[in-house]
Scaffold this motif. Structure first.
Motif, PDB file in Angstrom:
ATOM      1  N   ARG A  78       0.835  -1.263  -0.112  1.00 30.76           N
ATOM      2  CA  ARG A  78       0.041   0.003   0.026  1.00 30.76           C
ATOM      3  C   ARG A  78       0.954   1.157   0.020  1.00 30.76           C
ATOM      4  NH1 ARG A  78      -4.980   1.116   4.401  1.00 30.76           N
ATOM      5  NH2 ARG A  78      -5.569   3.255   3.461  1.00 30.76           N
ATOM      6  N   ALA A  79       1.705   1.210   0.777  1.00 26.30           N
ATOM      7  CA  ALA A  79       2.929   2.365   0.756  1.00 26.30           C
ATOM      8  C   ALA A  79       3.700   2.730  -0.446  1.00 26.30           C
ATOM      9  CB  ALA A  79       3.863   1.999   2.018  1.00 26.30           C
ATOM     10  N   LEU A  80       3.858   1.602  -1.167  1.00 26.31           N
ATOM     11  CA  LEU A  80       4.564   1.838  -2.559  1.00 26.31           C
ATOM     12  C   LEU A  80       3.573   2.221  -3.680  1.00 26.31           C
ATOM     13  CD1 LEU A  80       7.409   1.215  -3.835  1.00 26.31           C
ATOM     14  CD2 LEU A  80       6.610  -1.077  -4.386  1.00 26.31           C
ATOM     15  N   ALA A  81       2.572   1.846  -3.352  1.00 31.37           N
ATOM     16  CA  ALA A  81       1.345   2.176  -4.378  1.00 31.37           C
ATOM     17  C   ALA A  81       1.121   3.579  -4.360  1.00 31.37           C
ATOM     18  CB  ALA A  81       0.129   1.404  -4.145  1.00 31.37           C
ATOM     19  N   HIS A  82       1.024   4.181  -3.007  1.00 31.85           N
ATOM     20  CA  HIS A  82       1.036   5.410  -2.830  1.00 31.85           C
ATOM     21  C   HIS A  82       2.186   6.214  -3.194  1.00 31.85           C
ATOM     22  CE1 HIS A  82       0.862   9.294  -0.447  1.00 31.85           C
ATOM     23  NE2 HIS A  82      -0.361   8.991  -0.153  1.00 31.85           N
ATOM     24  N   ALA A  83       3.246   5.876  -3.072  1.00 26.21           N
ATOM     25  CA  ALA A  83       4.473   6.849  -3.405  1.00 26.21           C
ATOM     26  C   ALA A  83       4.677   6.620  -4.809  1.00 26.21           C
ATOM     27  CB  ALA A  83       5.663   5.898  -2.728  1.00 26.21           C
ATOM     28  N   ALA A  84       4.350   5.559  -5.361  1.00 27.73           N
ATOM     29  CA  ALA A  84       4.444   5.479  -6.975  1.00 27.73           C
ATOM     30  C   ALA A  84       3.493   6.271  -7.346  1.00 27.73           C
ATOM     31  CB  ALA A  84       4.314   3.962  -7.390  1.00 27.73           C
ATOM     32  N   ARG A  85       2.163   6.267  -7.008  1.00 28.69           N
ATOM     33  CA  ARG A  85       1.321   7.200  -7.682  1.00 28.69           C
ATOM     34  C   ARG A  85       1.630   8.570  -7.538  1.00 28.69           C
ATOM     35  NH1 ARG A  85      -5.069   7.722  -5.745  1.00 28.69           N
ATOM     36  NH2 ARG A  85      -3.993   8.433  -3.905  1.00 28.69           N
ATOM     37  N   ALA A  86       2.225   9.148  -6.478  1.00 22.86           N
ATOM     38  CA  ALA A  86       2.800  10.377  -6.483  1.00 22.86           C
ATOM     39  C   ALA A  86       3.544  10.671  -7.395  1.00 22.86           C
ATOM     40  CB  ALA A  86       3.281  10.920  -4.998  1.00 22.86           C
ATOM     41  N   ARG A  87       4.320   9.731  -7.718  1.00 26.16           N
ATOM     42  CA  ARG A  87       5.564   9.927  -8.972  1.00 26.16           C
ATOM     43  C   ARG A  87       5.014   9.719 -10.121  1.00 26.16           C
ATOM     44  NH1 ARG A  87      11.220   8.974  -7.884  1.00 26.16           N
ATOM     45  NH2 ARG A  87      11.149   8.819 -10.266  1.00 26.16           N
ATOM     46  N   GLY A  88       3.932   9.279 -10.387  1.00 30.08           N
ATOM     47  CA  GLY A  88       3.155   9.118 -11.733  1.00 30.08           C
ATOM     48  C   GLY A  88       3.657   7.646 -12.334  1.00 30.08           C
ATOM     49  N   LEU A  89       4.211   6.779 -11.432  1.00 26.62           N
ATOM     50  CA  LEU A  89       4.717   5.413 -11.695  1.00 26.62           C
ATOM     51  C   LEU A  89       3.564   4.224 -11.658  1.00 26.62           C
ATOM     52  CD1 LEU A  89       8.204   5.397  -9.981  1.00 26.62           C
ATOM     53  CD2 LEU A  89       7.835   5.805 -12.426  1.00 26.62           C
ATOM     54  N   ARG A  90       3.813   3.186 -12.696  1.00 22.52           N
ATOM     55  CA  ARG A  90       2.946   1.971 -12.453  1.00 22.52           C
ATOM     56  C   ARG A  90       3.493   1.356 -11.314  1.00 22.52           C
ATOM     57  NH1 ARG A  90       2.878  -2.776 -16.810  1.00 22.52           N
ATOM     58  NH2 ARG A  90       1.442  -4.026 -15.839  1.00 22.52           N
TER      59      ARG A  90
END
Length: 315
Positions: A78-90
């Motif tokens: 969940r944390a990685l999904a949040h951080a990735a979304r903030a960077r525009g990453l899949r």
């Protein structure tokens, strides 16, 4: 090994993206233990767990990648999904069938793909490694990664700012990223502080590995402390030696003791998952009684609501 300089750098990198969570004195646990017991309310963190610290720090250090992936028991994903979304990453998060449905859905709600693979975190890691090898994804493991450990260590900086007289910190122990980071920072600043790891009796891989003197495979079993499940990896490079060298004591708890911890913290107004309740559970079981002041890290809030309700009804 990860040191204080890396933790201080992580604090600067994640500033503004991660909450500084509060601490509060628990009168009930202090009375039970016979000294001051403070609660570090990390379950109030964005995404509901400490894992956001390490994931945000790791993602901030990436160059150009196709996306990010990991294997997770839920909170790191969940944390990685949040951080990735903030960077525009899949983001593709690989999990075993033992991960509670509420944690899987929370990952999907952040726009990440959740892949359910096998019956253990080790099974899920095989899929994550394939994504990294075949599709150019950055693999951000949940604990055995220097940037992840450094990010989790920022918790110790906050604790020592908030409770500067703290004599001990009780840390939920799984793969060891949280304990390694907290211990590295805390002991660099306060060499006399004690770091106490707490886990469950059912499938505690780090405890079994420490007893064997090397990383070993342990069957992953259902437990109320599901976030503490999973192996530490036979090729573990960082967290196993750091936990071995920096942890002062280790406590293993029964399922009934963990349930008592969850119920007690609910009575104090804190809805937490089993992994976050192990410090309180150890105090209530008479397994943890100082030194004082003692700080317990409430590591996450992501318990299945129906399970939480059943535990309260069973009291």
């Amino acid at each position: 090994m990860v040191g204080l300089d890396q933790v201080l750098a992580a604090r600067d990198r994640i500033d503004g993206d991660v909450l500084c969570t509060p601490v509060t004195l628990s009168a009930a646990l202090s009375e039970r233990a016979g000294g001051e017991v403070w609660l570090k309310l990390e379950h109030r963190q964005t995404t509901g767990a400490f894992k956001l610290r390490g994931a945000t720090n790791a993602v901030a250090g990436l160059g150009e990648v196709a996306g990010v992936t990991t294997a997770s028991t839920g909170n790191h994903g969940r944390a990685l999904a949040h951080a990735a979304r903030a960077r525009g990453l899949r983001a593709v998060i690989c999990m075993s069938r033992l991960v509670p449905a509420n944690k899987v859905e929370a990952i999907r709600a952040l726009g990440a793909e959740a892949r359910i693979i096998g019956d253990s975190q080790d099974d899920a890691f095989v899929e994550a490694h394939c994504l990294a090898r075949d599709e150019g994804f950055a693999l951000i493991p949940p604990f055995d990664h220097a940037d992840v450990i450094a990010g989790q260590g920022t918790l110790a900086l906050e604790i020592l700012d908030q409770v500067p007289q703290a004599a001990a910190i009780a840390v939920p122990l799984s793969g060891g990223g949280l304990l390694a980071g907290v211990a590295a920072a805390a002991k660099a600043l306060r060499p006399d502080i004690r770091i106490i790891g707490i886990s469950m009796e059912r499938g505690a891989a780090m405890a079994a590995s420490l007893a064997a003197g090397q990383p070993v495979e342990v069957a992953e079993l259902p437990t109320l402390a599901d976030s503490l499940g999973g192996g530490i990896g036979l090729g573990n490079r960082l967290t196993f030696p750091m936990v071995r060298d920096l942890m002062d004591d280790l406590i293993l708890l029964t399922e009934d003791q963990i349930a008592t911890g969850i119920r007690h913290l609910a009575s104090e107004g804190h809805v937490v998952e089993g992994a976050a309740a192990v410090g309180a559970a150890a105090v209530l079981a008479g397994r943890l009684g100082g030194p004082f002041p003692l700080v317990l890290i409430l590591s996450g809030a992501n318990i299945d609501p129906a399970q939480h309700a059943r535990l309260l009804e069973a009291a």
